[in-house]
Design a protein around this motif. Structure first.
Motif, mmCIF file in Angstrom:
data_model
loop_
_atom_site.group_PDB
_atom_site.id
_atom_site.type_symbol
_atom_site.label_atom_id
_atom_site.label_comp_id
_atom_site.label_asym_id
_atom_site.label_seq_id
_atom_site.Cartn_x
_atom_site.Cartn_y
_atom_site.Cartn_z
ATOM 1 N N LYS A 1 0.823 -1.209 0.000
ATOM 2 C CA LYS A 1 0.000 0.000 0.000
ATOM 3 C C LYS A 1 0.862 1.265 0.000
ATOM 4 N N MET A 2 1.932 1.233 0.783
ATOM 5 C CA MET A 2 2.773 2.422 0.906
ATOM 6 C C MET A 2 3.614 2.673 -0.346
ATOM 7 N N HIS A 3 3.867 1.614 -1.117
ATOM 8 C CA HIS A 3 4.672 1.772 -2.330
ATOM 9 C C HIS A 3 3.823 1.746 -3.603
ATOM 10 N N ALA A 4 2.507 1.564 -3.456
ATOM 11 C CA ALA A 4 1.654 1.367 -4.618
ATOM 12 C C ALA A 4 1.644 2.557 -5.572
ATOM 13 N N SER A 5 1.832 3.751 -5.047
ATOM 14 C CA SER A 5 1.770 4.933 -5.908
ATOM 15 C C SER A 5 2.884 4.927 -6.956
ATOM 16 N N ASN A 6 3.975 4.252 -6.660
ATOM 17 C CA ASN A 6 5.096 4.185 -7.602
ATOM 18 C C ASN A 6 5.108 2.888 -8.408
ATOM 19 N N ARG A 7 4.145 2.007 -8.139
ATOM 20 C CA ARG A 7 4.105 0.712 -8.820
ATOM 21 C C ARG A 7 2.671 0.457 -9.267
ATOM 22 N N ARG A 8 2.366 0.793 -10.505
ATOM 23 C CA ARG A 8 0.992 0.782 -10.975
ATOM 24 C C ARG A 8 0.373 -0.623 -11.034
ATOM 25 N N LEU A 9 1.200 -1.652 -11.126
ATOM 26 C CA LEU A 9 0.679 -3.016 -11.214
ATOM 27 C C LEU A 9 0.368 -3.630 -9.849
ATOM 28 N N THR A 10 0.634 -2.896 -8.763
ATOM 29 C CA THR A 10 0.469 -3.467 -7.425
ATOM 30 C C THR A 10 -0.931 -3.999 -7.204
ATOM 31 N N TRP A 11 -1.943 -3.160 -7.290
ATOM 32 C CA TRP A 11 -3.302 -3.583 -6.971
ATOM 33 C C TRP A 11 -3.910 -4.509 -8.023
ATOM 34 N N PRO A 12 -3.640 -4.316 -9.311
ATOM 35 C CA PRO A 12 -4.126 -5.329 -10.259
ATOM 36 C C PRO A 12 -3.599 -6.739 -9.951
ATOM 37 N N LEU A 13 -2.335 -6.831 -9.548
ATOM 38 C CA LEU A 13 -1.780 -8.144 -9.216
ATOM 39 C C LEU A 13 -2.393 -8.703 -7.937
ATOM 40 N N VAL A 14 -2.612 -7.829 -6.942
ATOM 41 C CA VAL A 14 -3.245 -8.280 -5.700
ATOM 42 C C VAL A 14 -4.657 -8.781 -5.978
ATOM 43 N N VAL A 15 -5.410 -8.034 -6.768
ATOM 44 C CA VAL A 15 -6.771 -8.441 -7.110
ATOM 45 C C VAL A 15 -6.756 -9.750 -7.905
ATOM 46 N N ALA A 16 -5.791 -9.899 -8.807
ATOM 47 C CA ALA A 16 -5.681 -11.145 -9.569
ATOM 48 C C ALA A 16 -5.434 -12.334 -8.652
ATOM 49 N N GLY A 17 -4.624 -12.101 -7.605
ATOM 50 C CA GLY A 17 -4.364 -13.176 -6.656
ATOM 51 C C GLY A 17 -5.603 -13.605 -5.901
ATOM 52 N N LEU A 18 -6.599 -12.739 -5.812
ATOM 53 C CA LEU A 18 -7.875 -13.080 -5.187
ATOM 54 C C LEU A 18 -8.866 -13.639 -6.195
ATOM 55 N N VAL A 19 -8.961 -13.005 -7.356
ATOM 56 C CA VAL A 19 -10.004 -13.347 -8.332
ATOM 57 C C VAL A 19 -9.726 -14.683 -9.018
ATOM 58 N N VAL A 20 -8.479 -14.938 -9.395
ATOM 59 C CA VAL A 20 -8.167 -16.170 -10.119
ATOM 60 C C VAL A 20 -8.554 -17.417 -9.328
ATOM 61 N N PRO A 21 -8.163 -17.555 -8.041
ATOM 62 C CA PRO A 21 -8.606 -18.740 -7.287
ATOM 63 C C PRO A 21 -10.123 -18.817 -7.149
ATOM 64 N N MET A 22 -10.791 -17.660 -7.013
ATOM 65 C CA MET A 22 -12.253 -17.676 -6.912
ATOM 66 C C MET A 22 -12.891 -18.195 -8.191
ATOM 67 N N ILE A 23 -12.396 -17.737 -9.342
ATOM 68 C CA ILE A 23 -12.937 -18.202 -10.622
ATOM 69 C C ILE A 23 -12.707 -19.705 -10.793
ATOM 70 N N LEU A 24 -11.494 -20.155 -10.469
ATOM 71 C CA LEU A 24 -11.188 -21.581 -10.608
ATOM 72 C C LEU A 24 -12.088 -22.426 -9.706
ATOM 73 N N SER A 25 -12.305 -21.963 -8.472
ATOM 74 C CA SER A 25 -13.140 -22.724 -7.534
ATOM 75 C C SER A 25 -14.602 -22.766 -7.986
ATOM 76 N N ILE A 26 -15.099 -21.662 -8.556
ATOM 77 C CA ILE A 26 -16.492 -21.610 -8.997
ATOM 78 C C ILE A 26 -16.703 -22.436 -10.254
#
Length: 211
Positions: free
Chosen positions: A182-207
């Motif tokens: 969170k503290m470094h996210a402003s300088n790393r644009r891929l931070t939150w997309p990658l975090v969200v992917a780490g949540l969404v991908v397992p959810m999609i696979l499980s469903i």
């Protein structure tokens, strides 16, 4: 009054300290659990070569007499069913069998003790009529041993405590890592997309693929 930069520096310093300390604590165990996660996921593809060894013996008359005297009491419910200390000591001294604090099944004919262990199994039987002793141990190899450590199967209280402490260290490592992201996210644009992917991908696979 501290400035925003000073507050940021304060939190960064403490988060980095907690992050590297927790990572150092759980590093080796994390490698073990990651590797055994793979071997467990492919357990059917990994061949095991179980090795079985057997021992026989004769319980001394004095011990056999003691066991027969206790069989009625030990077979009752809510009574300590473990072997007497004298029998445990004899097994350890004469046959190198550890039966301390192991629950036993008592009957008028025999005593049976299950001795499960990580990566294998074992059992002990004592005939109460003639004192004949039978012992069998099966070992399934290093991978089976490590897999059972991963699952905490037949590993005892000490390993159970270790897993709990390891899990706590992993939580600290992940939570401090999240705050650092969170503290470094402003300088790393891929931070939150990658975090969200780490949540969404397992959810999609499980469903979609787990039924």
């Amino acid at each position: 009054m501290s400035t925003p930069q000073q507050q940021r520096a304060f939190w960064l310093r403490h988060l980095h300290n907690w992050h590297w300390i927790s990572s150092a604590i759980c590093l080796i165990a994390m490698i073990l659990f990651a590797a055994t996660g793979f071997t467990l996921n492919h357990a059917a593809d990994i061949e095991a070569s179980p090795k079985t060894s057997q021992k026989t013996g004769q319980v001394p008359a004095s011990l056999l007499q003691q066991l027969n005297a206790e069989v009625t009491q030990r077979s009752q419910k809510n009574v300590d069913t473990s072997l007497p200390a004298s029998m445990v000591q004899w097994l350890e001294t004469q046959h190198h069998i550890d039966a301390a604090n192991k629950a036993a099944e008592w009957s008028p004919e025999e005593i049976y003790v299950a001795l499960p262990r990580p990566g294998g199994d074992a059992w002990l039987r004592v005939n109460l009529e003639d004192g004949a002793l039978e012992y069998e141990k099966t070992e399934r190899g290093v991978i089976a041993y490590l897999n059972d450590l991963h699952k905490g199967r037949n590993t005892g209280k000490a390993w159970s405590w270790f897993i709990d402490i390891f899990a706590l260290a992993c939580l600290i490592f992940c939570i401090t890592g999240l705050f650092l992201l969170k503290m470094h996210a402003s300088n790393r644009r891929l931070t939150w997309p990658l975090v969200v992917a780490g949540l969404v991908v397992p959810m999609i696979l499980s469903i979609m693929f787990i039924h």
